[in-house]
Write a protein that holds these residues in place. Structure first.
Motif, PDB file in Angstrom:
ATOM      1  N   TYR A 141      15.740   5.355  16.620  1.00 46.62           N
ATOM      2  CA  TYR A 141      14.755   6.402  16.365  1.00 46.62           C
ATOM      3  C   TYR A 141      13.583   6.146  17.292  1.00 46.62           C
ATOM      4  O   TYR A 141      13.059   5.032  17.368  1.00 46.62           O
ATOM      5  N   MET A 142      13.172   7.194  18.013  1.00 44.85           N
ATOM      6  CA  MET A 142      12.010   7.103  18.898  1.00 44.85           C
ATOM      7  C   MET A 142      11.167   8.350  18.692  1.00 44.85           C
ATOM      8  O   MET A 142      11.705   9.454  18.591  1.00 44.85           O
ATOM      9  N   GLU A 143       9.844   8.157  18.662  1.00 43.28           N
ATOM     10  CA  GLU A 143       8.934   9.286  18.453  1.00 43.28           C
ATOM     11  C   GLU A 143       7.674   9.093  19.260  1.00 43.28           C
ATOM     12  O   GLU A 143       6.976   8.086  19.106  1.00 43.28           O
ATOM     13  N   SER A 144       7.391  10.064  20.132  1.00 48.70           N
ATOM     14  CA  SER A 144       6.155  10.044  20.904  1.00 48.70           C
ATOM     15  C   SER A 144       5.988  11.383  21.609  1.00 48.70           C
ATOM     16  O   SER A 144       6.962  11.934  22.129  1.00 48.70           O
ATOM     17  N   VAL A 152      22.310  12.726  21.701  1.00 52.76           N
ATOM     18  CA  VAL A 152      20.884  12.943  21.486  1.00 52.76           C
ATOM     19  C   VAL A 152      20.703  13.885  20.297  1.00 52.76           C
ATOM     20  O   VAL A 152      21.091  15.049  20.356  1.00 52.76           O
ATOM     21  N   VAL A 153      20.147  13.344  19.219  1.00 53.59           N
ATOM     22  CA  VAL A 153      19.924  14.093  17.983  1.00 53.59           C
ATOM     23  C   VAL A 153      18.436  14.435  17.913  1.00 53.59           C
ATOM     24  O   VAL A 153      17.608  13.579  17.578  1.00 53.59           O
ATOM     25  N   GLN A 154      18.098  15.663  18.241  1.00 50.32           N
ATOM     26  CA  GLN A 154      16.694  16.065  18.208  1.00 50.32           C
ATOM     27  C   GLN A 154      16.233  16.243  16.761  1.00 50.32           C
ATOM     28  O   GLN A 154      16.906  16.877  15.958  1.00 50.32           O
ATOM     29  N   ALA A 189      10.170  13.589  18.231  1.00 50.25           N
ATOM     30  CA  ALA A 189      11.060  12.589  17.626  1.00 50.25           C
ATOM     31  C   ALA A 189      12.520  12.952  17.847  1.00 50.25           C
ATOM     32  O   ALA A 189      12.906  14.122  17.809  1.00 50.25           O
ATOM     33  N   LEU A 190      13.336  11.914  18.030  1.00 46.72           N
ATOM     34  CA  LEU A 190      14.780  12.071  18.145  1.00 46.72           C
ATOM     35  C   LEU A 190      15.458  10.781  17.712  1.00 46.72           C
ATOM     36  O   LEU A 190      14.822   9.740  17.560  1.00 46.72           O
ATOM     37  N   VAL A 191      16.759  10.875  17.498  1.00 49.35           N
ATOM     38  CA  VAL A 191      17.586   9.698  17.271  1.00 49.35           C
ATOM     39  C   VAL A 191      18.630   9.673  18.373  1.00 49.35           C
ATOM     40  O   VAL A 191      19.302  10.683  18.624  1.00 49.35           O
TER      41      VAL A 191
END
Length: 192
Positions: free
Chosen positions: A107-110, A129-131, A166-168
């Motif tokens: 998980y990344m968010e920026s 890529v899961v938006q 954010a995405l996973v």
């Protein structure tokens, strides 16, 4: 299952028995692997995945739905690497069931460009890529990608980067191989 304690910043392998949705994800991934197991990660595979398995494809939509549900349930990317905005979770180690791919979530968010841990892919990598936010993008070896796939080739290395939300990254590693020994000054292989 690997029962050894995780190192700092490393996530433990998920106990699938506790999470029926995670079991469904592994099953659906295994079905997908049966179709792509003999293909080599890299630019050509990335193009093929986005053409044949991109948004609207049943595999892609199911994987995204199960990851989003797992995020809500708390088993996706549960280990913090740099606060709540950068987390990782190991779903499954390579096995016969997964055709010897590992399954991991990040998980990344920026809003601005954020870079995660520099790493190399000895045998390549496949990223779904899961938006979570409609504009969120993951940077692959071939540029920024919203909904769809990236597939760095064998021997490539990079900072995983996110921007615009954010995405996973649901990623699959052949034989589970990843290395954190690479450095940005190393040359990329010709197969990028």
């Amino acid at each position: 299952m690997d029962n050894s304690p995780p190192q700092p910043g490393q996530s433990a392998v998920l106990d699938l028995e506790k999470w029926p949705t995670a079991q469904k994800l592994v099953q659906r991934c295994s079905e997908f692997f049966a179709e792509v197991e003999d293909l080599t990660p890299g630019k050509d595979l990335e193009e093929r995945l986005n053409k044949e398995y991109g948004p609207g494809n049943a595999y892609y939509e199911d994987l995204c739905s199960l990851v989003r549900q797992g995020l809500t349930e708390g088993w996706v990317a549960e280990t913090e690497l740099d606060g709540r905005h950068y987390r990782r979770g190991r779903i499954a180690l390579p096995s016969a069931e997964t055709r010897f791919f590992s399954i991991t979530t990040v998980y990344m968010e920026s809003e601005d460009v954020f870079a995660g841990q520099y790493h190399a892919h000895p045998y390549g990598e496949i990223n779904c890529v899961v938006q979570l936010d409609k504009e969120a993008e993951l940077e692959g070896m071939n540029g920024w990608r919203g909904a769809g796939w990236t597939s760095p080739g064998p021997g490539t290395h990079h900072y995983p980067r996110v921007q615009k939300g954010a995405l996973v990254a649901l990623f699959f590693l052949p034989a589970g191989r990843i290395s954190y020994k690479a450095t940005p000054d190393m040359k990329q292989p010709l197969s990028v």
